[in-house]
Design a protein around this motif. Sequence first.
Motif, mmCIF file in Angstrom:
data_model
loop_
_atom_site.group_PDB
_atom_site.id
_atom_site.type_symbol
_atom_site.label_atom_id
_atom_site.label_comp_id
_atom_site.label_asym_id
_atom_site.label_seq_id
_atom_site.Cartn_x
_atom_site.Cartn_y
_atom_site.Cartn_z
ATOM 1 N N VAL A 137 43.857 -44.497 -45.078
ATOM 2 C CA VAL A 137 44.719 -44.838 -46.201
ATOM 3 C C VAL A 137 43.942 -44.860 -47.508
ATOM 4 N N VAL A 138 42.766 -45.476 -47.497
ATOM 5 C CA VAL A 138 41.980 -45.579 -48.730
ATOM 6 C C VAL A 138 40.659 -44.853 -48.557
ATOM 7 N N GLU A 139 40.026 -44.579 -49.677
ATOM 8 C CA GLU A 139 38.754 -43.857 -49.669
ATOM 9 C C GLU A 139 37.733 -44.592 -48.789
ATOM 10 N N GLY A 140 36.982 -43.818 -48.027
ATOM 11 C CA GLY A 140 35.964 -44.389 -47.154
ATOM 12 C C GLY A 140 36.452 -44.739 -45.778
ATOM 13 N N ALA A 141 37.756 -44.582 -45.531
ATOM 14 C CA ALA A 141 38.281 -44.880 -44.208
ATOM 15 C C ALA A 141 37.819 -43.820 -43.215
ATOM 16 N N PRO A 142 37.299 -44.236 -42.071
ATOM 17 C CA PRO A 142 36.889 -43.243 -41.080
ATOM 18 C C PRO A 142 38.081 -42.683 -40.327
ATOM 19 N N ALA A 143 37.890 -41.584 -39.640
ATOM 20 C CA ALA A 143 38.914 -41.062 -38.740
ATOM 21 C C ALA A 143 39.136 -42.068 -37.623
ATOM 22 N N PHE A 144 40.356 -42.127 -37.118
ATOM 23 C CA PHE A 144 40.691 -43.104 -36.091
ATOM 24 C C PHE A 144 39.990 -42.773 -34.780
ATOM 25 N N ASP A 145 39.428 -43.800 -34.174
ATOM 26 C CA ASP A 145 38.771 -43.669 -32.876
ATOM 27 C C ASP A 145 39.225 -44.850 -32.035
ATOM 28 N N PHE A 146 40.170 -44.603 -31.147
ATOM 29 C CA PHE A 146 40.766 -45.703 -30.380
ATOM 30 C C PHE A 146 39.712 -46.501 -29.634
ATOM 31 N N ASP A 147 38.738 -45.845 -29.078
ATOM 32 C CA ASP A 147 37.754 -46.525 -28.232
ATOM 33 C C ASP A 147 36.629 -47.183 -29.022
ATOM 34 N N ASN A 148 36.622 -47.001 -30.323
ATOM 35 C CA ASN A 148 35.544 -47.572 -31.140
ATOM 36 C C ASN A 148 36.125 -48.168 -32.426
ATOM 37 N N GLN A 149 37.139 -49.003 -32.274
ATOM 38 C CA GLN A 149 37.763 -49.618 -33.435
ATOM 39 C C GLN A 149 36.875 -50.718 -34.006
ATOM 40 N N THR A 150 36.986 -50.903 -35.334
ATOM 41 C CA THR A 150 36.337 -52.022 -36.008
ATOM 42 C C THR A 150 37.305 -52.596 -37.035
ATOM 43 N N SER A 151 37.120 -53.862 -37.357
ATOM 44 C CA SER A 151 37.971 -54.470 -38.374
ATOM 45 C C SER A 151 37.727 -53.852 -39.740
ATOM 46 N N ALA A 152 36.473 -53.483 -40.021
ATOM 47 C CA ALA A 152 36.161 -52.840 -41.307
ATOM 48 C C ALA A 152 36.911 -51.531 -41.461
ATOM 49 N N ALA A 153 37.029 -50.772 -40.361
ATOM 50 C CA ALA A 153 37.778 -49.514 -40.407
ATOM 51 C C ALA A 153 39.270 -49.790 -40.551
ATOM 52 N N GLN A 154 39.810 -50.744 -39.777
ATOM 53 C CA GLN A 154 41.245 -51.013 -39.800
ATOM 54 C C GLN A 154 41.705 -51.498 -41.166
ATOM 55 N N GLU A 155 40.856 -52.167 -41.897
ATOM 56 C CA GLU A 155 41.214 -52.616 -43.240
ATOM 57 C C GLU A 155 41.446 -51.451 -44.194
ATOM 58 N N LYS A 156 41.001 -50.244 -43.811
ATOM 59 C CA LYS A 156 41.175 -49.059 -44.654
ATOM 60 C C LYS A 156 42.123 -48.045 -44.028
ATOM 61 N N GLN A 157 42.632 -48.348 -42.838
ATOM 62 C CA GLN A 157 43.489 -47.429 -42.102
ATOM 63 C C GLN A 157 44.922 -47.955 -42.036
ATOM 64 N N PHE A 158 45.821 -47.062 -41.701
ATOM 65 C CA PHE A 158 47.237 -47.409 -41.551
ATOM 66 C C PHE A 158 47.382 -48.449 -40.446
ATOM 67 N N GLY A 159 48.126 -49.516 -40.724
ATOM 68 C CA GLY A 159 48.247 -50.625 -39.790
ATOM 69 C C GLY A 159 49.119 -50.319 -38.591
ATOM 70 N N PHE A 160 49.306 -51.339 -37.757
ATOM 71 C CA PHE A 160 50.024 -51.191 -36.494
ATOM 72 C C PHE A 160 51.513 -51.516 -36.692
ATOM 73 N N ASN A 161 52.327 -51.045 -35.796
ATOM 74 C CA ASN A 161 53.757 -51.368 -35.700
ATOM 75 C C ASN A 161 54.475 -51.379 -37.040
ATOM 76 N N ASN A 162 54.532 -50.190 -37.634
ATOM 77 C CA ASN A 162 55.239 -49.986 -38.892
ATOM 78 C C ASN A 162 56.720 -50.324 -38.760
ATOM 79 N N ASP A 163 57.261 -51.010 -39.761
ATOM 80 C CA ASP A 163 58.685 -51.368 -39.763
ATOM 81 C C ASP A 163 59.349 -50.804 -41.012
ATOM 82 N N PHE A 164 59.553 -51.625 -42.039
ATOM 83 C CA PHE A 164 60.190 -51.135 -43.262
ATOM 84 C C PHE A 164 59.400 -49.975 -43.869
#
Length: 689
Positions: A137-164
């Motif tokens: 989502v924002v600059e510096g976000a890494p490509a998604f890696d399901f098996d190697n997630q980090t909170s630092a990465a998730q703070e820059k990536q699209f979140g879970f369970n999108n609703d509105f």
Amino acid sequence: MTTIPLPLIVSDKHAAHRHDGSSSRSSLTCKYKCGDACFHEVPNTSSSEYFGDIVKTAMTRRGILRGSAMAVLAVGATSALAACGTEDSGTATTASATPTPEPRGLDFTAVAPNTEDAVVVPEGYEQAVVIRWGDPVVEGAPAFDFDNQTSAAQEKQFGFNNDFAGLLPIDGSSTEYLLVVNHEYTTEPFLFTGYDAENPTAEQVAIGLAAHGLSVVQVAGENGSGKLTPQMGRYNRRITGSTEFVLTGPAAGSDFLKTSADPTGTKVFGTFNNCSGGVTPWGTVLSGEENINQYFANAESVTDPVVAERLARYGVEGAASERKWERFDKRFDLAQEPNEVNRFGWVVEVNPWDPTAAPIKHTALGRFKHEAATIHVTDDGTVVAYSGDDERFDYMYKFVSSRKMMQGTGAAALRSNVTLLDAGTLYVAKLSGDAPDQIDGSGKLPTTGQFAGKGEWIPLLRTGEDGRGESLVDGMSAEEVAVFTRLAGDKVGATKMDRPEDFEPNPVTGKVYVALTNNSNRGTEGKAAADEANPRDKNKNGQVLELDDDHAGTSFTWNLLLVCGDPAAADTYFGGFDKSQVSPISCPDNLAFDADGNLWVSTDGNALDSNDGLFSVVLDGDRRGQTKQFLTVPKGAETCGPIVQEQRVVVSVQHPGEEDDASADAPASHWPDGGDSQPRPSVVAVWKV
């Protein structure tokens, strides 16, 4: 006329296999989405009078027992027959003449109910994923890696369970937009392989916090198609469970909101369980904090009876929370921070045009399980915000601003209008029916030919220009009304509804529509019986309510547009339209309108043994009530956040593959990427070829 039945009717014969005979939601979804709300005691135990009580009292005085046989009056051929047939019939037509052509944009071939692991769209339409959980989502976000997630990465990536989802056009461009999306909740067994629910790690908790909140993403359209492609734009932003928010309105600074981390009671870290929302005419986004009770632990340790009553009214109970966040952050431990829970359950406003602007929590709009907040502006500029409290037997609200909307665009207009929801009056709805003595819980249509009645908005709280509140409820202070709004609604006798979720004003007619999702407790022992607005006991399929509201005033009329379910069942109603010519629909959740004023309904928890979907509904003329399924989402998923434009339809596909006995270790879905991939909540665009 000669009718050609649609091959769309699904038998409900398997409904009894479910745990409560209602929603098809998996137990895992219930646990993580709403804290098993349907399995807990209903929080509203008030004895406030609902309009069914009035009828029962009158009938008792006349010596008539509720449920006794009633004389059936003769009705015209065009009235109640469509909803009062036998289980095998239910196909009466509403007119003998050929209906007028379908409204513009609704001439698609309906999608049949199915259980496919795919988004299924009508013939002649294409689809593409816009963005997935974990995409940058924002600059510096890494490509998604399901098996190697980090909170630092998730703070820059699209979140879970999108609703509105909201699309806001970018000035000066005909093809670029800001896509603003809520991330309602996390389902930890689907986030991590080998997840130990009793012993989550600190990093897993941090990832969960980061996966909540909202995303703001610039997207680019294509000429000649509805496809949308994410871009690294200057507005892109992630709002998480740790982002700082500002509190405004009459509860800001209240002792009820002060904590050790914020002794001023004026700022909050994070937002959780953001369900639906709305785009304001002044260019911001409103988001509703819904099932916030499940995030807080150790309610059972509270000994103060007043505090305990308030917690129970909001469904806050038990010892450890499901996610165990309290082990790593004391703000989720009520034994240490008893006020933290009061800082959630608000309407949130985000300015997507300024990534540095602190989001706002508006206390003038009251605190409850907000599904959403949506705006109607009257001819004189008065702003009205509608919101439903998504709980069985809870209430419908509106806020009427005392300030007028400033016309125009740009920073000056936005700065002025962002304060519109900080002064005005908060109301709760009370309904009465036109034929209450004919409601017996079966869903049988009254002899009037419709479920209809009147209503009034009862004032609860007035907030002045100085931000100070005035309570309009005897025995409660202004701060108490703002923070414990449900208790205020109890005191004034608001009408108990069947899970009022999305509230949407029609931009063409001004009428207001409410999705009432379901209520399996309606009419059960010790619970409120059926009334005209909630006409079925053990209501598993829900209904859609239509209000003709005096927006800035205190009166309205209402009717039920849809009483949802299998069209072959006698207890369903489709605005009087021929039930052999509609799609089955169950558990209405989110609502939207196209530019022509046609209603679109997305579903959550389909109780008819098929996947959830998105449906169009005609509102006027001889096709009123005609309901057609436009798409279905993959198995285990919920349809959220519909946006219906001339060029495209956008939906959020939430919790794909969340079925019982499934997990990241044994996925039940591989949507959207196929193969042996993990399922990923995603936003999808659909367009006509």
